[in-house]
Design a protein around this motif. Structure first.
Motif, PDB file in Angstrom:
ATOM      1  N   MET A   1       0.275  -1.345  -0.229  1.00 40.69           N
ATOM      2  CA  MET A   1       0.315  -0.180  -0.006  1.00 40.69           C
ATOM      3  C   MET A   1       0.935   0.919   0.278  1.00 40.69           C
ATOM      4  N   ALA A   2       1.676   1.305   0.831  1.00 38.21           N
ATOM      5  CA  ALA A   2       2.525   2.302   0.973  1.00 38.21           C
ATOM      6  C   ALA A   2       3.510   2.508  -0.470  1.00 38.21           C
ATOM      7  N   CYS A   3       3.611   1.780  -0.977  1.00 42.52           N
ATOM      8  CA  CYS A   3       4.442   1.710  -2.288  1.00 42.52           C
ATOM      9  C   CYS A   3       3.716   2.531  -3.154  1.00 42.52           C
ATOM     10  N   ASN A   4       2.359   2.080  -3.227  1.00 36.73           N
ATOM     11  CA  ASN A   4       1.453   2.609  -4.381  1.00 36.73           C
ATOM     12  C   ASN A   4       1.204   3.867  -3.738  1.00 36.73           C
ATOM     13  N   VAL A   5       0.861   4.184  -2.910  1.00 35.96           N
ATOM     14  CA  VAL A   5       0.858   5.784  -2.538  1.00 35.96           C
ATOM     15  C   VAL A   5       1.987   6.284  -3.384  1.00 35.96           C
ATOM     16  N   ILE A   6       3.066   5.882  -2.439  1.00 34.34           N
ATOM     17  CA  ILE A   6       4.463   7.184  -2.301  1.00 34.34           C
ATOM     18  C   ILE A   6       4.634   6.939  -4.329  1.00 34.34           C
ATOM     19  N   ASP A   7       4.567   5.483  -4.717  1.00 33.37           N
ATOM     20  CA  ASP A   7       4.760   5.720  -6.304  1.00 33.37           C
ATOM     21  C   ASP A   7       3.494   7.624  -7.411  1.00 33.37           C
TER      22      ASP A   7
END
Length: 411
Positions: free
Chosen positions: A345-351
């Motif tokens: 989730m964090a990777c998705n949002v940060i991306d």
């Protein structure tokens, strides 16, 4: 199942929020300026961190992660750890809630002798020293701890340790004084009883910290080290708990540590979303603000959905640990679920935040690149996604069918 913030947690939340906005966020520029000046091979802590630690102690924002010290439940701590995730490089350490020290302190609290606690746990709780946890090895798939090849063999009143470890977070920091090392003490025992854990001071002869490995080219201030143990001799009283208990200790240690990382990942994702929302309201492209572009609005909406979903799962896991203990089957499955959900989730949002920032997003002008590097690595450390998915699937396949499931699967 009630996730409402308790009065106690609300008080901590207010005080921690003030501490973050008044002191931590303003300190980030000094922190990074110091690190840039010293260079990537210097692992001394920026002085501003020690200043923040003093302030946090004075405000009672110290050792929040450990119920025996703070009196907080895991659910109450989840709501606070999320705040520290907004400034993941500074806030966790400023409040003495940073990995790997938190997991090591929990381990010592649960399994150390009185002498071991006095010598190592007390200075860790006081924030006077730091520590590292040496389990992962380059030669084997350490996602299965039974593979570990480092030997720790009894020789009279000592244990002699030989092996190579890597990705040992924190070991490059000159404040790191103690390693918890996992290795094989009895290769002839049952598979889950071959391993033990031993306390090894970093200045013990034969401990060779060879290098710190970068993550996507970025060096962590504390280091992620490769360490060789060459005939390292430590007294037998340095053994944690008893021979053969290493695997059980690792499971007890890693459960809380995994969910703490997830709590902070939610905060990091919230910061990325805040930066995204601010950016798209100020940036104009093709004659109108990015915020008016449909694809950008969809990115914002997806990010909010994913953050809130992850938070609810994290709180459910924390609540279950409080109710049943972290060794219960339900708690272990929920921790596996959130550990496989939160980093992705964090990777998705940060991306998405990087994308709307354009070139700035991959620079050091905003923290997004560092946030992405850490959370992409989080999909590997403390167990890769695939191991946690395996745990979840195994639980689901072994679950007794409900009446509804039985009814709809009849042939």
């Amino acid at each position: 199942m009630d996730f409402a913030m308790s009065a106690k947690a609300a008080d901590y939340h207010d005080r921690l929020t003030s501490f973050m906005t008044e002191h931590v966020f303003p300190a980030e520029a000094d922190y990074h300026a110091y690190r840039e000046e010293k260079g990537p091979k210097d692992f001394t802590v920026p002085p501003v961190v020690e200043d923040l630690k003093k302030l946090a102690k004075e405000r009672g924002l110290w050792n929040l992660f450990l119920p025996a010290e703070s009196g907080l439940t895991n659910l109450e701590y989840a709501q606070l750890a999320e705040l520290t995730g907004w400034s993941m490089e500074i806030a966790p350490e400023a409040t003495n809630c940073a990995a790997p020290d938190t997991g090591n302190m929990e381990t010592l609290h649960l399994f150390a002798s009185e002498q071991q606690r006095k010598q190592w746990l007390e200075p860790l709780l006081a924030g006077e020293i730091r520590s590292a946890f040496a389990m992962t090895e380059p030669a084997v798939a350490s996602s299965d701890a039974r593979n570990i090849e480092t030997t720790m063999l009894r020789d009279g009143d000592d244990y002699v340790i030989n092996g190579r470890k890597w990705w040992i977070t924190g070991a490059a920091d000159p404040r790191c004084k103690i390693l918890i090392v996992m290795g094989r003490t009895n290769p002839d025992a049952a598979s889950h009883q071959q391993q033990s854990m031993i306390l090894v001071p970093t200045d013990t002869p034969g401990v060779d910290i060879q290098r710190s490995l970068p993550v996507f080219g970025w060096q962590d201030q504390h280091g992620h080290c490769e360490i060789v143990f060459d005939n390292v001799r430590v007294p037998a009283e340095n053994l944690l708990h008893e021979e053969g208990s290493g695997f059980a200790i690792a499971q007890a240690r890693l459960g809380p540590g995994r969910i703490h990382h997830c709590m902070r990942a939610i905060g990091a994702a919230e910061r990325a979303l805040a930066l995204m929302v601010d950016r798209v309201q100020k940036r104009v492209a093709f004659g109108k603000p990015l915020a008016e572009q449909g694809v950008v609005r969809e990115s914002i909406a997806k990010s909010r959905n994913e953050i809130d979903q992850a938070r609810l799962l994290c709180h459910k896991a924390a609540w279950t640990i409080d109710e049943q203990g972290n060794r219960s089957k339900e708690a272990q499955t929920l921790v596996a679920q959130i550990k496989s959900v939160a980093p992705q989730m964090a990777c998705n949002v940060i991306d998405r935040a990087i994308q709307v920032h354009g070139g700035m997003g991959v620079s050091d002008d905003v923290p997004l690149a560092r946030l992405y590097a850490w959370h992409r690595a989080m999909r590997l450390f403390d167990g890769p996604d695939e191991v946690h998915m395996r745990t979840i699937a195994r639980t689901e396949l072994g679950r007794e069918k409900s009446a509804f499931a039985a009814a709809v699967t009849q042939r």
